[in-house]
Design a protein around this motif. Sequence first.
Motif, PDB file in Angstrom:
ATOM      1  N   SER A  62       0.840  -1.198   0.000  1.00  0.00           N
ATOM      2  CA  SER A  62       0.000   0.000   0.000  1.00  0.00           C
ATOM      3  C   SER A  62       0.880   1.256   0.000  1.00  0.00           C
ATOM      4  O   SER A  62       0.610   2.234  -0.703  1.00  0.00           O
ATOM      5  CB  SER A  62      -0.910  -0.052   1.221  1.00  0.00           C
ATOM      6  OG  SER A  62      -1.379   1.191   1.560  1.00  0.00           O
TER       7      SER A  62
ATOM      8  N   LEU B 287       1.055   4.121  -2.797  1.00  0.00           N
ATOM      9  CA  LEU B 287       0.801   5.516  -2.405  1.00  0.00           C
ATOM     10  C   LEU B 287       1.939   6.422  -2.866  1.00  0.00           C
ATOM     11  O   LEU B 287       1.707   7.479  -3.468  1.00  0.00           O
ATOM     12  CB  LEU B 287       0.643   5.581  -0.881  1.00  0.00           C
ATOM     13  CG  LEU B 287       0.225   6.920  -0.295  1.00  0.00           C
ATOM     14  CD1 LEU B 287      -1.182   7.287  -0.740  1.00  0.00           C
ATOM     15  CD2 LEU B 287       0.263   6.878   1.237  1.00  0.00           C
TER      16      LEU B 287
ATOM     17  N   VAL C 108      -6.134   5.413  -5.119  1.00  0.00           N
ATOM     18  CA  VAL C 108      -5.129   6.374  -4.645  1.00  0.00           C
ATOM     19  C   VAL C 108      -4.771   7.366  -5.757  1.00  0.00           C
ATOM     20  O   VAL C 108      -4.669   8.573  -5.522  1.00  0.00           O
ATOM     21  CB  VAL C 108      -3.864   5.635  -4.141  1.00  0.00           C
ATOM     22  CG1 VAL C 108      -2.747   6.622  -3.870  1.00  0.00           C
ATOM     23  CG2 VAL C 108      -4.175   4.871  -2.875  1.00  0.00           C
TER      24      VAL C 108
ATOM     25  N   TRP D  21      -2.384   6.623   5.616  1.00  0.00           N
ATOM     26  CA  TRP D  21      -1.679   5.358   5.431  1.00  0.00           C
ATOM     27  C   TRP D  21      -1.288   4.757   6.787  1.00  0.00           C
ATOM     28  O   TRP D  21      -1.404   3.549   7.006  1.00  0.00           O
ATOM     29  CB  TRP D  21      -0.440   5.572   4.555  1.00  0.00           C
ATOM     30  CG  TRP D  21       0.400   4.338   4.453  1.00  0.00           C
ATOM     31  CD1 TRP D  21       0.113   3.204   3.758  1.00  0.00           C
ATOM     32  CD2 TRP D  21       1.630   4.094   5.120  1.00  0.00           C
ATOM     33  NE1 TRP D  21       1.083   2.274   3.943  1.00  0.00           N
ATOM     34  CE2 TRP D  21       2.036   2.790   4.771  1.00  0.00           C
ATOM     35  CE3 TRP D  21       2.427   4.847   5.973  1.00  0.00           C
ATOM     36  CZ2 TRP D  21       3.208   2.231   5.255  1.00  0.00           C
ATOM     37  CZ3 TRP D  21       3.606   4.299   6.454  1.00  0.00           C
ATOM     38  CH2 TRP D  21       3.984   2.998   6.096  1.00  0.00           C
TER      39      TRP D  21
ATOM     40  N   SER E  92      -4.015   2.777   8.382  1.00  0.00           N
ATOM     41  CA  SER E  92      -4.689   1.825   7.498  1.00  0.00           C
ATOM     42  C   SER E  92      -4.455   0.376   7.941  1.00  0.00           C
ATOM     43  O   SER E  92      -4.771  -0.555   7.214  1.00  0.00           O
ATOM     44  CB  SER E  92      -4.221   2.010   6.050  1.00  0.00           C
ATOM     45  OG  SER E  92      -2.850   1.656   5.950  1.00  0.00           O
TER      46      SER E  92
ATOM     47  N   LEU F  39      -8.124   3.800   2.783  1.00  0.00           N
ATOM     48  CA  LEU F  39      -6.885   3.082   2.433  1.00  0.00           C
ATOM     49  C   LEU F  39      -6.841   1.697   3.067  1.00  0.00           C
ATOM     50  O   LEU F  39      -6.152   0.796   2.582  1.00  0.00           O
ATOM     51  CB  LEU F  39      -5.665   3.887   2.886  1.00  0.00           C
ATOM     52  CG  LEU F  39      -5.045   4.871   1.903  1.00  0.00           C
ATOM     53  CD1 LEU F  39      -3.770   5.464   2.498  1.00  0.00           C
ATOM     54  CD2 LEU F  39      -4.724   4.207   0.580  1.00  0.00           C
TER      55      LEU F  39
END
Lengths: 259, 292
Positions: free
Chosen positions: A69, A73, A154, A183, A186, A208
């Motif tokens: 992730s 991002l 995103v 983030w 998340s 997220l």
Amino acid sequence: MSMLDATIALTEREWTRLMRQPARIVATIGTPMIFLVALGAGFAGSMSGLMGVDDGRAYAAFLLPGMISMAALFASIFGAISLIEDRQGGFLVAILAGQAPKGSVVAAKTIGVGGPACAQACVMLLAIWPLGLHVSLLGLLGAILGVVLLTIGVVGFSLALAWRTASTQEFHAIMNTVLMPMWLVSGGFYPAAEAAAPMRWLTIINPLTWPTEAIRASLAGDPSPLLGGWAWPLSIVFAIAGVSLAATIIKTPGRKASA
Amino acid sequence: MIELHNISKSYASTGRSRPAVQGVSLTIRPGEFLALVGPNGSGKSTLLGILAGTLAPDHGEIIGRPRVSVVLQTVALDPLLTIRENATIFARVFGVPGDEIDQRFESLARIATLSDRADDRVGSLSGGLARRADILRAAMTRPELLLLDEPTSGLDRTSQAAVFEMLESLRKDHRVAIVLATHLLSEAESADRVLLLRQGRIIREGSAESFVAELGFSHVLHVTAGDAEAVDLPDAVKYARGGEVFFGDSSEAIRTEADRLFEQDIPVATRAANLADVYDIEFSSHTSEVSA
């Protein structure tokens, strides 16, 4: 002009730009890798039995979806900055003045920024082998789909933000105060299902979290302990919402063009 | 090709509406070269934006939608890509067939004298070369209307001349109509039609020659502000720019006075009247008729 041709041409442009900025690729993949190794090794003795791994690699295995992730991002943010540069440099005005469909700009930027971001995030999936994760082919495909949905969402939100932002400095400031905290909560670092109620709910309502949990569920081969069967529907909602927001904002007049 | 009828556009600024273009009507014909001239904030860029379609007017009507390309003050090329890559991608976005792209590129690269730099990254080019590459990029779509916003700002005289040679070639060979927003009156002098803008309105329209003919004088004498009192031209039109004072009069009166001042060792210069004098008289707050 065909929207598809325009989208393909602009997407190629984004890829070429990326390939000529190796530092961007290294930063996008390198930072989450460093987090994965450092945190995974640092907490190896404290955590075990996560993600079905019962040795010292368990926490690193748990971190993997969060690091994927993070890669998505970072890559999306770098890509979205190019939208600000294109606007300031006049490329977008030149494109829009020629009556190129704005939809193609949104599609090209989403694919052009999202494609490389997705690829870079997928590179992180290679860590499943050294981490000892036993992932089925279906699980791997699910994780890739999760990465795709995560990236689309995103990228959409980042592009919407970049379109409304006057400068790259302002974008960085918003990124640091909005996207990075998003983030952090998340569930990438901690098992949110076992966190205190306020933290758990904050994690659940954070968009997220949804694709991150979908990736985690695919890699673990079990439903998300936090979102259960909702991880996938919510991930799809996140992706659609991100692109819709970008399309709406970019198509809405408001920012003065340079010419 | 394109007609603007009674176009107005305002911007909201600190809670107030600031008019940028007011009641502008304009027709542009194929192959025409039009220059928009005016001080900062006179509405040149907004008018270009309306012609480009990137700005929607608040009022008025636009008839016709030619194929448009724009060249802005900033070079709209990706510095990481080569000239060829930039031009090719731009052409593909606008649906230029693949087999035509190379042919068009080679032809335009020759006009822009960039053939030997075609595969250089834009980031490695000088300002003048990058500007020509940007015009090449804009021309790849074979526009009917090319809009240029101060395309030679920051360029040296040689590069400026090269840009204009390229524009002239595009106009002749492809009948591209050109609208140029500029501060440089020497550039506007070569236009078929010059539009003087002030506060979003067209205050004068015509050829540079017609403007000069309407000045009422054919020649200009100029001296430094400190020597202005020594000038004896009672019927001249007097105006100032920077540290200089200008006197417009007949060629005979100017020559006689220049000789007299020369004998008194006062530095003086003379020249034929041009568009710069029109501009100075229209926009200078120091303009005055010197009475007898």
